[in-house]
Design a protein around this motif. Sequence first.
Motif, PDB file in Angstrom:
ATOM      1  N   CYS A   7       3.073 -42.610  21.511  1.00 34.70           N
ATOM      2  CA  CYS A   7       2.612 -42.744  22.887  1.00 34.70           C
ATOM      3  C   CYS A   7       2.504 -41.361  23.546  1.00 34.70           C
ATOM      4  O   CYS A   7       3.483 -40.604  23.562  1.00 34.70           O
ATOM      5  CB  CYS A   7       3.560 -43.627  23.687  1.00 34.70           C
ATOM      6  N   ARG A  16       6.512 -49.418  18.658  1.00 37.51           N
ATOM      7  CA  ARG A  16       6.258 -50.671  19.378  1.00 37.51           C
ATOM      8  C   ARG A  16       4.974 -50.568  20.193  1.00 37.51           C
ATOM      9  O   ARG A  16       4.913 -49.848  21.199  1.00 37.51           O
ATOM     10  CB  ARG A  16       7.439 -50.999  20.295  1.00 37.51           C
ATOM     11  N   PHE A  17       3.949 -51.316  19.752  1.00 31.71           N
ATOM     12  CA  PHE A  17       2.644 -51.262  20.404  1.00 31.71           C
ATOM     13  C   PHE A  17       2.028 -52.652  20.469  1.00 31.71           C
ATOM     14  O   PHE A  17       2.337 -53.514  19.647  1.00 31.71           O
ATOM     15  CB  PHE A  17       1.697 -50.331  19.634  1.00 31.71           C
ATOM     16  N   ASN A  18       1.152 -52.853  21.426  1.00 31.43           N
ATOM     17  CA  ASN A  18       0.338 -54.056  21.513  1.00 31.43           C
ATOM     18  C   ASN A  18      -1.100 -53.652  21.196  1.00 31.43           C
ATOM     19  O   ASN A  18      -1.638 -52.741  21.838  1.00 31.43           O
ATOM     20  CB  ASN A  18       0.399 -54.665  22.921  1.00 31.43           C
ATOM     21  N   LEU A  19      -1.708 -54.297  20.210  1.00 29.82           N
ATOM     22  CA  LEU A  19      -3.092 -54.027  19.854  1.00 29.82           C
ATOM     23  C   LEU A  19      -3.967 -55.026  20.602  1.00 29.82           C
ATOM     24  O   LEU A  19      -3.794 -56.235  20.472  1.00 29.82           O
ATOM     25  CB  LEU A  19      -3.297 -54.162  18.347  1.00 29.82           C
ATOM     26  N   ILE A  20      -4.907 -54.513  21.364  1.00 30.66           N
ATOM     27  CA  ILE A  20      -5.766 -55.348  22.200  1.00 30.66           C
ATOM     28  C   ILE A  20      -7.170 -55.305  21.624  1.00 30.66           C
ATOM     29  O   ILE A  20      -7.848 -54.278  21.681  1.00 30.66           O
ATOM     30  CB  ILE A  20      -5.772 -54.841  23.661  1.00 30.66           C
ATOM     31  N   VAL A  59      -5.012 -49.833  22.645  1.00 30.35           N
ATOM     32  CA  VAL A  59      -3.595 -49.895  22.281  1.00 30.35           C
ATOM     33  C   VAL A  59      -2.765 -49.771  23.554  1.00 30.35           C
ATOM     34  O   VAL A  59      -3.062 -48.949  24.421  1.00 30.35           O
ATOM     35  CB  VAL A  59      -3.228 -48.771  21.290  1.00 30.35           C
ATOM     36  N   GLN A  60      -1.720 -50.603  23.644  1.00 30.46           N
ATOM     37  CA  GLN A  60      -0.772 -50.505  24.748  1.00 30.46           C
ATOM     38  C   GLN A  60       0.592 -50.149  24.194  1.00 30.46           C
ATOM     39  O   GLN A  60       1.067 -50.750  23.230  1.00 30.46           O
ATOM     40  CB  GLN A  60      -0.666 -51.827  25.506  1.00 30.46           C
ATOM     41  N   CYS A  61       1.216 -49.149  24.790  1.00 25.43           N
ATOM     42  CA  CYS A  61       2.588 -48.804  24.438  1.00 25.43           C
ATOM     43  C   CYS A  61       3.491 -49.915  24.945  1.00 25.43           C
ATOM     44  O   CYS A  61       3.458 -50.263  26.128  1.00 25.43           O
ATOM     45  CB  CYS A  61       2.970 -47.467  25.067  1.00 25.43           C
ATOM     46  N   ALA A  62       4.289 -50.491  24.062  1.00 21.32           N
ATOM     47  CA  ALA A  62       5.177 -51.589  24.450  1.00 21.32           C
ATOM     48  C   ALA A  62       6.450 -51.078  25.120  1.00 21.32           C
ATOM     49  O   ALA A  62       7.279 -51.872  25.551  1.00 21.32           O
ATOM     50  CB  ALA A  62       5.519 -52.442  23.233  1.00 21.32           C
ATOM     51  N   ILE A  67      -2.068 -48.062  28.491  1.00 21.61           N
ATOM     52  CA  ILE A  67      -3.157 -48.615  27.695  1.00 21.61           C
ATOM     53  C   ILE A  67      -4.232 -47.548  27.563  1.00 21.61           C
ATOM     54  O   ILE A  67      -4.730 -47.025  28.563  1.00 21.61           O
ATOM     55  CB  ILE A  67      -3.761 -49.873  28.360  1.00 21.61           C
ATOM     56  N   GLU A  70      -7.513 -46.272  20.991  1.00 29.19           N
ATOM     57  CA  GLU A  70      -6.674 -46.077  19.801  1.00 29.19           C
ATOM     58  C   GLU A  70      -6.618 -44.607  19.375  1.00 29.19           C
ATOM     59  O   GLU A  70      -5.578 -44.107  18.953  1.00 29.19           O
ATOM     60  CB  GLU A  70      -7.200 -46.932  18.651  1.00 29.19           C
TER      61      GLU A  70
END
Length: 80
Positions: A7, A16-20, A59-62, A67, A70
């Motif tokens: 990040c 820890r990431f959220n892939l959108i 990509v969002q940092c969890a 956001i 990538e």
Amino acid sequence: MTTPYRCPNCKTNKSRFNLIRQVPQSVKMDPNTGSIVEEYSSESLQAFHMPYRGPELRVQCAACGLIEDERTFVKFGEMK
């Protein structure tokens, strides 16, 4: 996706990431009501309807919630 992420905001999160996944929907809307009047496929876009050219993945940092594209997380992950 075999490249490490990091990040660029919190600088510590590497795991820890959220892939959108972005799925564009091309539509024509009624300007007064906002209701969808017509929906287009990518093959049947009208002359004045530009196709979506943005990234397929964000990509969002969890950890901190940032956001970004990538590439931003990949480039920061390459730095030591």
